[in-house]
Design an enzyme around this catalytic site. Structure first.
Site, PDB file in Angstrom:
ATOM      1  N   CYS A   1       0.853  -1.179   0.000  1.00 51.02           N
ATOM      2  CA  CYS A   1       0.000   0.000   0.000  1.00 51.02           C
ATOM      3  C   CYS A   1       0.890   1.230   0.000  1.00 51.02           C
ATOM      4  CB  CYS A   1      -0.907   0.025   1.230  1.00 51.02           C
ATOM      5  SG  CYS A   1      -2.049  -1.376   1.336  1.00 51.02           S
TER       6      CYS A   1
ATOM      7  N   GLY B   1      -1.216   0.855  -4.843  1.00 55.95           N
ATOM      8  CA  GLY B   1      -2.526   0.329  -4.489  1.00 55.95           C
ATOM      9  C   GLY B   1      -3.622   1.050  -5.227  1.00 55.95           C
TER      10      GLY B   1
ATOM     11  N   ASN C   1       0.904  -0.099   5.772  1.00 57.28           N
ATOM     12  CA  ASN C   1       1.414  -0.805   4.602  1.00 57.28           C
ATOM     13  C   ASN C   1       2.129  -2.051   5.086  1.00 57.28           C
ATOM     14  OD1 ASN C   1       2.508  -1.589   2.100  1.00 57.28           O
ATOM     15  ND2 ASN C   1       4.328  -0.328   2.421  1.00 57.28           N
ATOM     16  N   GLY C   2       1.696  -3.218   4.632  1.00 54.22           N
ATOM     17  CA  GLY C   2       2.347  -4.452   5.028  1.00 54.22           C
ATOM     18  C   GLY C   2       1.346  -5.519   5.402  1.00 54.22           C
TER      19      GLY C   2
ATOM     20  N   TYR D   1       9.982  -4.584  -8.631  1.00 50.88           N
ATOM     21  CA  TYR D   1       8.690  -4.259  -9.243  1.00 50.88           C
ATOM     22  C   TYR D   1       7.888  -3.184  -8.536  1.00 50.88           C
ATOM     23  CZ  TYR D   1       3.801  -4.959 -10.698  1.00 50.88           C
ATOM     24  OH  TYR D   1       2.526  -4.765 -11.138  1.00 50.88           O
TER      25      TYR D   1
ATOM     26  N   THR E   1       7.775  -1.581 -15.928  1.00 53.09           N
ATOM     27  CA  THR E   1       8.797  -1.744 -14.906  1.00 53.09           C
ATOM     28  C   THR E   1      10.057  -2.439 -15.409  1.00 53.09           C
ATOM     29  OG1 THR E   1       7.486  -3.652 -14.185  1.00 53.09           O
ATOM     30  CG2 THR E   1       7.323  -1.650 -12.858  1.00 53.09           C
TER      31      THR E   1
ATOM     32  N   ASP F   1      11.038  -9.028 -18.804  1.00 50.36           N
ATOM     33  CA  ASP F   1      10.063  -8.602 -17.805  1.00 50.36           C
ATOM     34  C   ASP F   1      10.750  -8.531 -16.446  1.00 50.36           C
ATOM     35  OD1 ASP F   1       7.672  -7.707 -16.825  1.00 50.36           O
ATOM     36  OD2 ASP F   1       6.524  -9.498 -17.346  1.00 50.36           O
ATOM     37  N   ASP F   2      10.119  -7.808 -15.519  1.00 48.60           N
ATOM     38  CA  ASP F   2      10.732  -7.673 -14.190  1.00 48.60           C
ATOM     39  C   ASP F   2      10.698  -8.984 -13.422  1.00 48.60           C
ATOM     40  OD1 ASP F   2       8.051  -7.602 -12.605  1.00 48.60           O
ATOM     41  OD2 ASP F   2       7.836  -6.046 -14.121  1.00 48.60           O
TER      42      ASP F   2
END
Length: 492
Positions: free
Chosen positions: A2, A28, A101-102, A257, A303, A365-366
């Site tokens: 987030c 997010g 966040n987490g 990412y 990314t 790609d990442d």
């Protein structure tokens, strides 16, 4: 994953919080919210959707005050939509609004403790609401009519003793200011910024430094693992280590990412880390296939573009933009369900046929998580006329669930789980698949900061810095797989 932000200013902060959240929107897209304090009154508005859709002019006018916090939500624990939009608020003690966040990994134990011992009611399935109530209880037992910074830091220490997982927190304490703190391992990022104004110094905290760039704040430093920072109403900055020293292990997937390339995390440029990922991956390709027949390197936007540019340069190959991205489609990895992710790929990307026709192309790609997106993109390249389609991942195979705030909950939904690289290659339909080595990924990031010696690499290595019970992983898969999410959506 987030986005969080908090500001203590000398003037109104709602517009700055809004702007900061728009820059953190990549973290997010499910819901957003802002809380401000105006005198003794908390002002709060939140809802489902993108920041630009949640906040209209009339909403912003109501968010008065010179300190506040904001959040944009990506659901890992709990339901999707407005019911669990943040910040959450409790009125006792003092009045607290909190954004998180987490992810906590001892949620059910805490849920019982909060109800049976702390006598507090949890109204949602969100671990963020549990964390808020744990913090509220730890403040309550300080048993003070008026709190000092010391009391607040003691409450944070109580949170660290009880909560296990990866978390970065920003909270409003009515009558006191903005509080921010990080888990003792520093898994999720949190940075401190400042700016000078004619009225005095202003402070901000955010998930990524890029939020400071748009607002004119200077990046001061990362908030240390286990540290708490209190910015009081008068603009004074207080800070303290509130947990015993533990292994510092920031999430390495932030650099792969999650974070924007223009951010600094742990004093490491995300952009430069991704350049080094491309260089190291190119060196591996040279070792494995010195006589390769690659005609062009094509990044899968956005990314992977940075890593692809340095990879192409090392190999002496042209990098071509073979895919055009629809800017109005969200990040596929964080779409809320597998069906939605599958449908979104062709809405999101369109191939430029001239860049593929009669060529051997290396797509970069990442990372490869579930593999469905990679498979579709490889088929798009073939449909556009590519002779051979090689695929390079700037990250190692994702084989294990992430439990610290990234939506990789079910091992059986990860294409590399229990499979060899050759098996993954066949499943996604590539003519050749090459992954970054974990040691090279760690080296690419750590090269930017000599003080970093450990990272959370759990989704690649299966090693969890906090320790994880096998029963927890089984329960996580049961509750948070795509099938489980679909059942909840159908029932709602």
């Amino acid at each position: 994953m987030c986005g969080i932000i908090g500001i203590v200013g000398k003037t109104e902060v709602a517009a700055a919080l809004y702007d900061g959240l728009t820059v953190l929107q990549h973290r997010g897209q499910d819901a957003a919210g802002i809380a401000t304090v105006d005198g003794n009154r908390l002002r709060l508005h939140k809802g489902a959707g993108l920041v630009r859709d949640v906040f209209q002019r009339e909403d912003m006018l109501k968010l008065s005050g010179r300190l506040g916090i904001g959040h944009c939500r990506y659901p890992t624990a709990g339901a999707e939509g407005s019911a669990e939009a943040q910040p959450f608020y409790v009125n006792s003690p003092y009045g607290i609004a909190l954004a998180h966040n987490g992810n906590l990994i001892n949620t059910e134990t805490l849920r019982r403790e909060v109800f049976e011992d702390d006598r507090r009611h949890i109204n949602t399935d969100s671990d963020s609401e549990i964390l808020l109530n744990v913090f509220a209880h730890e403040l309550q037992i300080q048993d003070r009519l008026t709190l000092s910074p010391d009391h607040i830091f003691k409450a944070v220490a109580g949170v660290h003793r009880r909560c296990v997982g990866g978390y970065a927190i920003v909270a409003l304490l009515l009558g006191y200011g903005v509080l921010a703190f990080r888990d003792p391992h520093g898994i999720r990022p949190l940075v401190l910024g400042e700016r000078d104004t004619p009225a005095g110094k202003e402070y901000a905290v955010a998930s990524e430094s890029v939020a400071f760039d748009i607002l004119g704040f200077r990046l001061v430093r990362d908030i240390a693992p286990g540290e708490a920072v209190l910015i009081s109403l008068d603009g004074a900055l207080h800070h303290r280590a509130c947990a015993e020293p533990r292994v510092h292990a920031p999430c390495i997937f932030e650099y792969v990412y999650l974070a924007r390339p223009d951010s600094m995390i742990e004093d490491v440029s995300v952009y430069k880390a991704r350049l080094r990922m491309g260089e190291r991956l190119a060196a591996k390709i040279r070792r494995l296939r010195p006589d390769h027949d690659i005609d062009a390197v094509i990044p899968i936007p956005d990314t992977s573009r940075t890593a692809a540019s340095s990879l192409a340069a090392v190999l002496g190959l042209p990098m071509r933009e073979g895919f055009v991205k629809n800017r109005y489609i969200g990040r596929t990895f964080i779409m809320p369900g597998q069906d939605e992710r599958v449908k979104s790929v062709r809405r999101k990307l369109n191939a430029i046929e001239l860049e593929f026709r009669r060529k051997n192309v290396l797509l970069v790609d990442d990372s490869i998580v579930r593999g469905t997106t990679s498979k579709q993109i490889i088929q798009m390249a073939r449909d556009a006329g590519a002779k051979k389609v090689y695929f390079a991942s700037a990250a190692p195979p994702v084989r294990f669930p992430n439990v610290y705030g990234i939506d990789m909950p079910a091992a059986n939904e990860l294409i590399a789980h229990g499979r060899s690289e050759d098996e993954v290659q066949r499943l996604i339909g590539a003519d050749w698949l090459v992954y970054q080595d974990l040691a090279d990924l760690i080296g690419a990031v750590a090269e930017g900061n000599e003080a970093l010696s450990h990272f959370d690499t759990s989704c690649f290595s299966g090693e969890y810095v906090t320790g994880v019970e096998p029963t927890y992983l089984r329960e996580l898969e049961f509750h948070r797989s795509d099938d489980a999410k679909n059942r909840r959506r159908q029932a709602s």
